[in-house]
Design a protein around this motif. Structure first.
Motif, PDB file in Angstrom:
ATOM      1  N   TYR A   1       0.828  -1.206   0.000  1.00  0.00           N
ATOM      2  CA  TYR A   1       0.000   0.000   0.000  1.00  0.00           C
ATOM      3  C   TYR A   1       0.860   1.254   0.000  1.00  0.00           C
ATOM      4  O   TYR A   1       0.648   2.167  -0.790  1.00  0.00           O
ATOM      5  CB  TYR A   1      -0.938  -0.009   1.206  1.00  0.00           C
ATOM      6  N   TRP A   2       1.853   1.320   0.881  1.00  0.00           N
ATOM      7  CA  TRP A   2       2.660   2.528   0.994  1.00  0.00           C
ATOM      8  C   TRP A   2       3.588   2.721  -0.192  1.00  0.00           C
ATOM      9  O   TRP A   2       3.902   3.859  -0.553  1.00  0.00           O
ATOM     10  CB  TRP A   2       3.422   2.554   2.318  1.00  0.00           C
ATOM     11  N   CYS A   3       4.031   1.645  -0.818  1.00  0.00           N
ATOM     12  CA  CYS A   3       4.835   1.785  -2.035  1.00  0.00           C
ATOM     13  C   CYS A   3       3.988   2.380  -3.157  1.00  0.00           C
ATOM     14  O   CYS A   3       4.451   3.238  -3.904  1.00  0.00           O
ATOM     15  CB  CYS A   3       5.413   0.437  -2.464  1.00  0.00           C
ATOM     16  N   GLY A   4       2.755   1.940  -3.277  1.00  0.00           N
ATOM     17  CA  GLY A   4       1.861   2.527  -4.268  1.00  0.00           C
ATOM     18  C   GLY A   4       1.564   3.985  -3.981  1.00  0.00           C
ATOM     19  O   GLY A   4       1.470   4.811  -4.889  1.00  0.00           O
ATOM     20  N   TYR A   5       1.434   4.307  -2.713  1.00  0.00           N
ATOM     21  CA  TYR A   5       1.188   5.691  -2.309  1.00  0.00           C
ATOM     22  C   TYR A   5       2.377   6.571  -2.687  1.00  0.00           C
ATOM     23  O   TYR A   5       2.211   7.678  -3.193  1.00  0.00           O
ATOM     24  CB  TYR A   5       0.959   5.716  -0.803  1.00  0.00           C
ATOM     25  N   ALA A   6       3.591   6.079  -2.462  1.00  0.00           N
ATOM     26  CA  ALA A   6       4.795   6.832  -2.835  1.00  0.00           C
ATOM     27  C   ALA A   6       4.905   6.964  -4.348  1.00  0.00           C
ATOM     28  O   ALA A   6       5.359   8.000  -4.850  1.00  0.00           O
ATOM     29  CB  ALA A   6       6.030   6.145  -2.268  1.00  0.00           C
ATOM     30  N   MET A   7       4.487   5.941  -5.071  1.00  0.00           N
ATOM     31  CA  MET A   7       4.554   6.000  -6.524  1.00  0.00           C
ATOM     32  C   MET A   7       3.623   7.079  -7.084  1.00  0.00           C
ATOM     33  O   MET A   7       3.879   7.610  -8.168  1.00  0.00           O
ATOM     34  CB  MET A   7       4.220   4.636  -7.131  1.00  0.00           C
ATOM     35  N   CYS A   8       2.562   7.409  -6.372  1.00  0.00           N
ATOM     36  CA  CYS A   8       1.697   8.510  -6.806  1.00  0.00           C
ATOM     37  C   CYS A   8       2.492   9.812  -6.858  1.00  0.00           C
ATOM     38  O   CYS A   8       2.355  10.601  -7.796  1.00  0.00           O
ATOM     39  CB  CYS A   8       0.516   8.663  -5.851  1.00  0.00           C
ATOM     40  N   PHE A   9       3.356  10.045  -5.884  1.00  0.00           N
ATOM     41  CA  PHE A   9       4.150  11.266  -5.869  1.00  0.00           C
ATOM     42  C   PHE A   9       5.284  11.217  -6.880  1.00  0.00           C
ATOM     43  O   PHE A   9       5.670  12.243  -7.430  1.00  0.00           O
ATOM     44  CB  PHE A   9       4.653  11.559  -4.457  1.00  0.00           C
ATOM     45  N   VAL A  10       5.818  10.020  -7.144  1.00  0.00           N
ATOM     46  CA  VAL A  10       6.827   9.895  -8.195  1.00  0.00           C
ATOM     47  C   VAL A  10       6.186  10.208  -9.546  1.00  0.00           C
ATOM     48  O   VAL A  10       6.754  10.946 -10.365  1.00  0.00           O
ATOM     49  CB  VAL A  10       7.447   8.480  -8.181  1.00  0.00           C
ATOM     50  N   LEU A  11       5.022   9.668  -9.793  1.00  0.00           N
ATOM     51  CA  LEU A  11       4.300   9.945 -11.034  1.00  0.00           C
ATOM     52  C   LEU A  11       3.947  11.430 -11.135  1.00  0.00           C
ATOM     53  O   LEU A  11       4.084  12.036 -12.202  1.00  0.00           O
ATOM     54  CB  LEU A  11       3.034   9.091 -11.103  1.00  0.00           C
ATOM     55  N   ALA A  12       3.549  12.042 -10.035  1.00  0.00           N
ATOM     56  CA  ALA A  12       3.242  13.470 -10.043  1.00  0.00           C
ATOM     57  C   ALA A  12       4.485  14.297 -10.357  1.00  0.00           C
ATOM     58  O   ALA A  12       4.413  15.286 -11.087  1.00  0.00           O
ATOM     59  CB  ALA A  12       2.663  13.893  -8.697  1.00  0.00           C
ATOM     60  N   ARG A  13       5.628  13.879  -9.835  1.00  0.00           N
ATOM     61  CA  ARG A  13       6.873  14.605 -10.112  1.00  0.00           C
ATOM     62  C   ARG A  13       7.222  14.522 -11.592  1.00  0.00           C
ATOM     63  O   ARG A  13       7.662  15.492 -12.200  1.00  0.00           O
ATOM     64  CB  ARG A  13       8.007  14.032  -9.259  1.00  0.00           C
ATOM     65  N   LEU A  14       7.007  13.343 -12.180  1.00  0.00           N
ATOM     66  CA  LEU A  14       7.289  13.189 -13.607  1.00  0.00           C
ATOM     67  C   LEU A  14       6.335  14.015 -14.462  1.00  0.00           C
ATOM     68  O   LEU A  14       6.743  14.631 -15.446  1.00  0.00           O
ATOM     69  CB  LEU A  14       7.198  11.712 -14.006  1.00  0.00           C
ATOM     70  N   LEU A  15       5.065  14.021 -14.090  1.00  0.00           N
ATOM     71  CA  LEU A  15       4.083  14.774 -14.867  1.00  0.00           C
ATOM     72  C   LEU A  15       4.246  16.281 -14.706  1.00  0.00           C
ATOM     73  O   LEU A  15       3.964  17.040 -15.635  1.00  0.00           O
ATOM     74  CB  LEU A  15       2.669  14.357 -14.456  1.00  0.00           C
ATOM     75  N   ALA A  16       4.701  16.732 -13.555  1.00  0.00           N
ATOM     76  CA  ALA A  16       4.823  18.166 -13.297  1.00  0.00           C
ATOM     77  C   ALA A  16       6.231  18.690 -13.542  1.00  0.00           C
ATOM     78  O   ALA A  16       6.506  19.848 -13.262  1.00  0.00           O
ATOM     79  CB  ALA A  16       4.410  18.461 -11.862  1.00  0.00           C
ATOM     80  N   SER A  17       7.124  17.855 -14.074  1.00  0.00           N
ATOM     81  CA  SER A  17       8.520  18.290 -14.224  1.00  0.00           C
ATOM     82  C   SER A  17       8.675  19.404 -15.252  1.00  0.00           C
ATOM     83  O   SER A  17       9.631  20.160 -15.188  1.00  0.00           O
ATOM     84  CB  SER A  17       9.402  17.100 -14.598  1.00  0.00           C
TER      85      SER A  17
END
Length: 127
Positions: free
Chosen positions: A31-47
């Motif tokens: 669960y927490w790895c998926g939660y962290a991946m949301c922020f990784v994906l957000a960083r990639l999309l907002a870069s």
């Protein structure tokens, strides 16, 4: 959309999906790895976004909410503490020890966080 707002929206969607769509139990690590991946994906999309639009107010509001929650947590624990005269059936949020130290420290910390956050918001608005 900026990183923090996009990350918050993705993580909210992730949490709602696991609450209502996935009915089976998963491990905490998954669960927490998926939660962290949301922020990784957000960083990639907002870069490619050059300037964080409104991130400062989102962060300040989150910190303000955290300070208020710390104060409320401390007050609720003090009110539910059997040593403070509460009934034995009261539900304690922190039951490791029936002491006053941790609830008082959380209330002091929460009050400090709220005061500093309100000062910084006021200083930013006046500038």
């Amino acid at each position: 959309m900026s990183f923090l707002m996009l990350g918050s929206l993705l993580s909210l969607g992730y949490a709602l999906a696991f609450r209502f769509v996935v009915s089976g139990e998963i491990s905490s690590l998954t669960y927490w790895c998926g939660y962290a991946m949301c922020f990784v994906l957000a960083r990639l999309l907002a870069s490619e976004h050059p300037e964080p639009a409104g991130d400062w107010i989102v962060i300040k509001l989150l910190v303000l909410a955290a300070g208020v929650l710390l104060c409320a947590w401390g007050v609720m624990n003090l009110l539910a503490d059997p040593a403070a005269g509460a009934p034995e059936s009261a539900v304690m949020l922190y039951s490791a020890s029936h002491g006053w130290l941790i609830p008082l420290l959380s209330m002091i910390t929460g009050t400090g966080i709220v005061a500093v956050t309100l000062y910084r918001i006021r200083a930013r608005v006046q500038a």
